[in-house]
Design a protein around this motif. Sequence first.
Motif, PDB file in Angstrom:
ATOM      1  N   LEU A 169       9.825   3.955  -2.049  1.00  0.00           N
ATOM      2  CA  LEU A 169      10.046   4.384  -3.427  1.00  0.00           C
ATOM      3  C   LEU A 169       8.766   5.050  -3.925  1.00  0.00           C
ATOM      4  O   LEU A 169       7.732   4.412  -4.052  1.00  0.00           O
ATOM      5  CB  LEU A 169      10.412   3.189  -4.307  1.00  0.00           C
ATOM      6  CG  LEU A 169      11.679   2.427  -3.903  1.00  0.00           C
ATOM      7  CD1 LEU A 169      11.943   1.284  -4.876  1.00  0.00           C
ATOM      8  CD2 LEU A 169      12.879   3.367  -3.845  1.00  0.00           C
ATOM      9  N   VAL A 170       8.850   6.340  -4.225  1.00  0.00           N
ATOM     10  CA  VAL A 170       7.657   7.131  -4.508  1.00  0.00           C
ATOM     11  C   VAL A 170       7.293   7.081  -5.982  1.00  0.00           C
ATOM     12  O   VAL A 170       8.134   7.226  -6.864  1.00  0.00           O
ATOM     13  CB  VAL A 170       7.862   8.589  -4.065  1.00  0.00           C
ATOM     14  CG1 VAL A 170       6.660   9.446  -4.432  1.00  0.00           C
ATOM     15  CG2 VAL A 170       8.096   8.636  -2.565  1.00  0.00           C
ATOM     16  N   ASP A 171       6.000   6.882  -6.208  1.00  0.00           N
ATOM     17  CA  ASP A 171       5.414   6.948  -7.546  1.00  0.00           C
ATOM     18  C   ASP A 171       4.237   7.906  -7.441  1.00  0.00           C
ATOM     19  O   ASP A 171       3.177   7.545  -6.921  1.00  0.00           O
ATOM     20  CB  ASP A 171       4.965   5.557  -7.992  1.00  0.00           C
ATOM     21  CG  ASP A 171       4.303   5.575  -9.357  1.00  0.00           C
ATOM     22  OD1 ASP A 171       4.282   6.641 -10.000  1.00  0.00           O
ATOM     23  OD2 ASP A 171       3.770   4.527  -9.775  1.00  0.00           O
ATOM     24  N   LEU A 172       4.402   9.133  -7.921  1.00  0.00           N
ATOM     25  CA  LEU A 172       3.355  10.136  -7.756  1.00  0.00           C
ATOM     26  C   LEU A 172       2.079   9.798  -8.502  1.00  0.00           C
ATOM     27  O   LEU A 172       1.026  10.374  -8.219  1.00  0.00           O
ATOM     28  CB  LEU A 172       3.868  11.511  -8.197  1.00  0.00           C
ATOM     29  CG  LEU A 172       4.904  12.158  -7.270  1.00  0.00           C
ATOM     30  CD1 LEU A 172       5.282  13.534  -7.786  1.00  0.00           C
ATOM     31  CD2 LEU A 172       4.367  12.266  -5.853  1.00  0.00           C
ATOM     32  N   THR A 173       2.142   8.856  -9.437  1.00  0.00           N
ATOM     33  CA  THR A 173       0.910   8.468 -10.123  1.00  0.00           C
ATOM     34  C   THR A 173      -0.039   7.755  -9.178  1.00  0.00           C
ATOM     35  O   THR A 173      -1.214   7.585  -9.478  1.00  0.00           O
ATOM     36  CB  THR A 173       1.220   7.551 -11.319  1.00  0.00           C
ATOM     37  OG1 THR A 173       1.856   6.343 -10.841  1.00  0.00           O
ATOM     38  CG2 THR A 173       2.134   8.243 -12.312  1.00  0.00           C
ATOM     39  N   SER A 181       5.582  -4.165  -4.941  1.00  0.00           N
ATOM     40  CA  SER A 181       4.998  -5.272  -4.183  1.00  0.00           C
ATOM     41  C   SER A 181       5.999  -6.236  -3.562  1.00  0.00           C
ATOM     42  O   SER A 181       5.674  -6.925  -2.594  1.00  0.00           O
ATOM     43  CB  SER A 181       4.049  -6.068  -5.089  1.00  0.00           C
ATOM     44  OG  SER A 181       4.762  -6.603  -6.207  1.00  0.00           O
ATOM     45  N   ASP A 182       7.209  -6.314  -4.085  1.00  0.00           N
ATOM     46  CA  ASP A 182       8.204  -7.268  -3.598  1.00  0.00           C
ATOM     47  C   ASP A 182       9.187  -6.535  -2.678  1.00  0.00           C
ATOM     48  O   ASP A 182       9.987  -5.713  -3.144  1.00  0.00           O
ATOM     49  CB  ASP A 182       8.944  -7.882  -4.787  1.00  0.00           C
ATOM     50  CG  ASP A 182       9.980  -8.926  -4.365  1.00  0.00           C
ATOM     51  OD1 ASP A 182      10.306  -9.003  -3.160  1.00  0.00           O
ATOM     52  OD2 ASP A 182      10.481  -9.660  -5.242  1.00  0.00           O
ATOM     53  N   PRO A 183       9.170  -6.803  -1.368  1.00  0.00           N
ATOM     54  CA  PRO A 183      10.045  -6.071  -0.445  1.00  0.00           C
ATOM     55  C   PRO A 183      11.520  -6.186  -0.789  1.00  0.00           C
ATOM     56  O   PRO A 183      12.262  -5.199  -0.709  1.00  0.00           O
ATOM     57  CB  PRO A 183       9.736  -6.702   0.916  1.00  0.00           C
ATOM     58  CG  PRO A 183       8.364  -7.267   0.779  1.00  0.00           C
ATOM     59  CD  PRO A 183       8.267  -7.726  -0.647  1.00  0.00           C
ATOM     60  N   GLU A 223       0.841  -1.196   0.000  1.00  0.00           N
ATOM     61  CA  GLU A 223       0.000   0.000   0.000  1.00  0.00           C
ATOM     62  C   GLU A 223       0.879   1.249   0.000  1.00  0.00           C
ATOM     63  O   GLU A 223       1.901   1.299   0.672  1.00  0.00           O
ATOM     64  CB  GLU A 223      -0.908   0.016   1.229  1.00  0.00           C
ATOM     65  CG  GLU A 223      -1.986  -1.057   1.214  1.00  0.00           C
ATOM     66  CD  GLU A 223      -2.981  -0.837   0.089  1.00  0.00           C
ATOM     67  OE1 GLU A 223      -3.373   0.319  -0.138  1.00  0.00           O
ATOM     68  OE2 GLU A 223      -3.357  -1.817  -0.572  1.00  0.00           O
ATOM     69  N   PRO A 224       0.476   2.298  -0.735  1.00  0.00           N
ATOM     70  CA  PRO A 224       1.298   3.510  -0.790  1.00  0.00           C
ATOM     71  C   PRO A 224       1.139   4.373   0.448  1.00  0.00           C
ATOM     72  O   PRO A 224       0.117   4.333   1.138  1.00  0.00           O
ATOM     73  CB  PRO A 224       0.749   4.236  -2.022  1.00  0.00           C
ATOM     74  CG  PRO A 224      -0.687   3.819  -2.084  1.00  0.00           C
ATOM     75  CD  PRO A 224      -0.708   2.379  -1.612  1.00  0.00           C
ATOM     76  N   SER A 225       2.157   5.176   0.724  1.00  0.00           N
ATOM     77  CA  SER A 225       2.095   6.146   1.810  1.00  0.00           C
ATOM     78  C   SER A 225       1.307   7.364   1.353  1.00  0.00           C
ATOM     79  O   SER A 225       0.874   7.464   0.198  1.00  0.00           O
ATOM     80  CB  SER A 225       3.508   6.578   2.206  1.00  0.00           C
ATOM     81  OG  SER A 225       4.057   7.431   1.213  1.00  0.00           O
ATOM     82  N   THR A 226       1.141   8.330   2.253  1.00  0.00           N
ATOM     83  CA  THR A 226       0.458   9.565   1.880  1.00  0.00           C
ATOM     84  C   THR A 226       1.212  10.335   0.805  1.00  0.00           C
ATOM     85  O   THR A 226       0.640  11.167   0.109  1.00  0.00           O
ATOM     86  CB  THR A 226       0.291  10.473   3.113  1.00  0.00           C
ATOM     87  OG1 THR A 226       1.570  10.691   3.701  1.00  0.00           O
ATOM     88  CG2 THR A 226      -0.633   9.853   4.125  1.00  0.00           C
ATOM     89  N   ALA A 227       2.512  10.058   0.674  1.00  0.00           N
ATOM     90  CA  ALA A 227       3.322  10.710  -0.356  1.00  0.00           C
ATOM     91  C   ALA A 227       3.451   9.853  -1.612  1.00  0.00           C
ATOM     92  O   ALA A 227       4.184  10.213  -2.531  1.00  0.00           O
ATOM     93  CB  ALA A 227       4.708  11.028   0.193  1.00  0.00           C
ATOM     94  N   GLY A 228       2.774   8.706  -1.645  1.00  0.00           N
ATOM     95  CA  GLY A 228       2.855   7.826  -2.801  1.00  0.00           C
ATOM     96  C   GLY A 228       4.057   6.913  -2.791  1.00  0.00           C
ATOM     97  O   GLY A 228       4.456   6.392  -3.830  1.00  0.00           O
ATOM     98  N   GLY A 229       4.640   6.694  -1.605  1.00  0.00           N
ATOM     99  CA  GLY A 229       5.814   5.837  -1.494  1.00  0.00           C
ATOM    100  C   GLY A 229       5.442   4.392  -1.232  1.00  0.00           C
ATOM    101  O   GLY A 229       4.448   4.101  -0.558  1.00  0.00           O
ATOM    102  N   TYR A 230       6.276   3.470  -1.729  1.00  0.00           N
ATOM    103  CA  TYR A 230       6.019   2.035  -1.592  1.00  0.00           C
ATOM    104  C   TYR A 230       7.185   1.334  -0.911  1.00  0.00           C
ATOM    105  O   TYR A 230       8.344   1.665  -1.137  1.00  0.00           O
ATOM    106  CB  TYR A 230       5.810   1.398  -2.971  1.00  0.00           C
ATOM    107  CG  TYR A 230       4.500   1.741  -3.635  1.00  0.00           C
ATOM    108  CD1 TYR A 230       3.386   0.931  -3.469  1.00  0.00           C
ATOM    109  CD2 TYR A 230       4.378   2.889  -4.413  1.00  0.00           C
ATOM    110  CE1 TYR A 230       2.182   1.240  -4.083  1.00  0.00           C
ATOM    111  CE2 TYR A 230       3.174   3.202  -5.029  1.00  0.00           C
ATOM    112  CZ  TYR A 230       2.077   2.376  -4.859  1.00  0.00           C
ATOM    113  OH  TYR A 230       0.892   2.692  -5.449  1.00  0.00           O
TER     114      TYR A 230
END
Length: 726
Positions: free
Chosen positions: A69-73, A160-162, A57-64
Motif C-alpha cells: 500500500l503506497v504512501d508517497l509521503t 505496520s500491521d500485516p 519499512e517502505p519500498s522504493t516506491a513508498g509501498g508498505y
Amino acid sequence: MLLWVALTATAGALAVPGQAAGRQGDFAEAAREYGVPQSVLLGVSYLQSRWDAHAGEPSTAGGYGPMHLVDLTALPGQEREPGGDHAHGDARGDSARPVRHSPSDSSQPSSPPHTGDSQRETAGLPGAGSPLAGSPSVSGGALLKEAGRLTGLSSARLRSDPAANIRGGAALLASFQERPSSDPAQWYGAIIRYAGSRSFADEVLSVIRAGASRRTDDGSVVRLTAEPGLRSPAPLRRAASPAECPPALTCEWMPAAYKRTGKKDYGNHDRLDHSRQVDYIIVHDTEGTYRGISALVKNPKYVSWHYTIRSNDGHVAQHVLTKDIAWHAGNWDVNSRSIGIEHEGYLAKGGTWYTEAMYRASAKLVRHLANKHDIPLDRAHILGHDNVPGTTPDTLPDMHDDPGPYWDWAHYFDLLGEPLGSAGRDTSYDKAALPNDPSHDPSNGPSHDQDPSFEHTWWSTPIGETLWDAPFKISFGPAWHEPPSSEATPRREEEFARPDRDAPYQWSREDAQLGGGGSVLIRPSYDDHRPRFTGCTSAKPAKACPPHGASVVWLHTEPRHKATLIDDIGKLVGKPSTYSVYDHSARASTGQRYAVAERRGDWTAIWYLGQKAWFHNPRSRPTAVPARGPLVTPIKPTVKVYGRAYPEKSAYRGTGVAFQRHVPLPYTIRQGQSYTVGHTLTGTYQSATSFKPAKHVMVKGDLRYHQIQLGHRVMFVRAEDVRIIR
C-alpha cells in the motif's frame, strides 16, 4: 457495488471453523471479508512483497506491507545509502579513455516520475478513467489513503500491521471490481487498476496458474494453490519500438544520450557499426528510485546501462541497444562483452524490497537475452556487479558491491529455468514434524552478539536432490582433455555436456579425504539462512541489520565461527574484512563454484584469493552442494591474475591502436592450489575513442585466458600458466 462490499464484509467477519493460522489465515479472512478470490489476493501480494511485511519499512516506491500500500509521503524521507552509488569510480573502465567528467555532475530530476506505462495498458478497461487507475505514480500514491477510507483503519496501522494491510489491499481490489465473481480471470481489470500495469496483471494470472509456496518473514508458510486451467486474456498489442524484449514483457524504449560533450569527448555509451560477442549479463541495483532514471540516462555526462527494471510492477525500460556498449560495469573489457541490467532498489534494503515482480521480469528478460546471444545460464556468465573484477590494483577499492547479499540468486535461477540445486531446503514446512532438538529453534544457540558470524539455518533438512553445473564454454586442444604440454595451443571451443541430472552424485574417495578435492557450489537455503550484517543504517553503520534471508556464507581463516574473516588485500587495502553489508571481502555467494581445499567435520575450506577460506557446511543443513566442472592449477610457483583479458602486444601491430598493458592485480595463485574455470577465451580489445563508430577498431590476439572464480569476483589467468586438472 458498495452494498455488495458491505454485505460480504459482514458475512466475512464471522468466525470460521478451521481458519488457517498465521499470514495464510490473514489472507483467507480478508478474502472472505471483501469477496475477493483468495488466489487474486495472494497473487497480487506475492508479486509485490513475496507475502512479507518487511518490518513496516517502505519500498522504493513508498509501498508498505504484504499488499504494498503506497504512501508517497514516505518517499522524501528515503535517503541514498552509501556504497553502491554510480557517482564514484569510472563506469566505463577504460584506461585508454577514462571518463573526463564526474558522474556525480549529473543533475537530479525535478520533473514528475516517468512512469513508462502507455495509455494502451489501461484504455478500454472497466474504470480506466478513475483517478486511481493508470500509472503507479497516480494509483500508487492514493492506495494507502484510499485503503484507510474503505476500511476505517488508520494509516499507521495499515503500514505496520500485516493483517490490517492485507485487509486494506482486499478492500481496494473489491472497490475496483465492478461485478462480484469467484473467477480470478474476471478480476483482471481490478488488478490493473490496483497496480497500474497490464503486464503486472498478466503476471498475477501466471502466478495463480503455477501456484507458489514459501515461508514468510513471520515464520509461517503461505501457499497459493495452482489453478493450471485459468484462462489468459488476449495478448496485448504492442506498438513498434526499438526495445529488445521478449513478447511476454511490457518494454519501453527510453534512449540513453549519445552526444558530444566537448571537442574530443562524448557520452554516455559507445555505438558500434558491427555485431559484438556478448559473454555476460551483469545484474545491478540502482541505489535510487525509478523516478530518476529518465533524467540520469538522458544526461550525456552520466553513465549508461542497457535496461532498467522497476520494482513495484517489473516494468522494463531499455536505454542502449544490446549491440552497443554501455558504460556500467567499471571494467571496459567486461563492458565490451556484456549487457547491464539495473534493478530498482537499494543494496542494504534489498532483502526487503527486491520484489517478485522485478525478479520475474528480470528472469524473462535475461532468458531472452541469453538465448539470443548464446550466453550460458550459470554464475560464471550471469554476474552481479559485485562479481566484476577491477581493471588495475588502483581501481579495485572503488568497484561496486551491488546487488549485494540479499539478492536471491537461487530463486532467480529457478525463474531462469536453471535451478542451482538444493541445500538445507525444508520441503515439508511442517514444524510439528521437526525433531525435538534445540538446534532447530532460532532462539537457542549463539546469538548475534555472542557470535557475529553464526549463520542461522534452522528448519533445515539434508540435501534432497543432486546438482550438476550448468553448461559453460571452455577451450580444449585436439582431445577432450587438456593438452599434455602447456605449450600446446588450444584450437577449438566446445561446450561441456551436462551429465545426467537424475544420476545420484556421491562424493568420491578423493573428495572425502582431508585434502579435499573436487568443487562445491555455494547454496544456502535463502529464507532460513540469516547471517549477521551491519551497515544497513547509514547513521549507525555498526548497528546489526534486521535478520533476513541471504545468499552468501562468511569465510573464515579457521574452521570455527569466531575465527577472523578472510582478508581481501585488493578491496580494503591494509584493513581487515568487516561484516558490513557493503563488504564482500570474505563472502562466497549462491551459485558460485569453488575448488575444495580441505574438509574438517562440519567445515569446508575453498581456495579463495590465494588462501584457504573456511565456511560452515554441516551435513545436517548444508550451505553448499557437490559440483563438477574443470579446475586449473598453476604450473609455475606463482601465477599472476588479471582483471582484463587483453591480447598480446604483437596483436596491435598495424591497427593504429596503442598497446594496452597487462596490469596484474595484487593477487597470486600458487602451485598446489586450484580454482574453478567458468569460461575460456582469446584476448581482445575493443578500441572506442571516437564519436564516430566507423573509427572503432577491434584488436584480436592469440593469447588465451581462463576465467576463474578467484574470490567473490571472477578474474583471468593466462592459459599458458596453468593446466586443467578436472
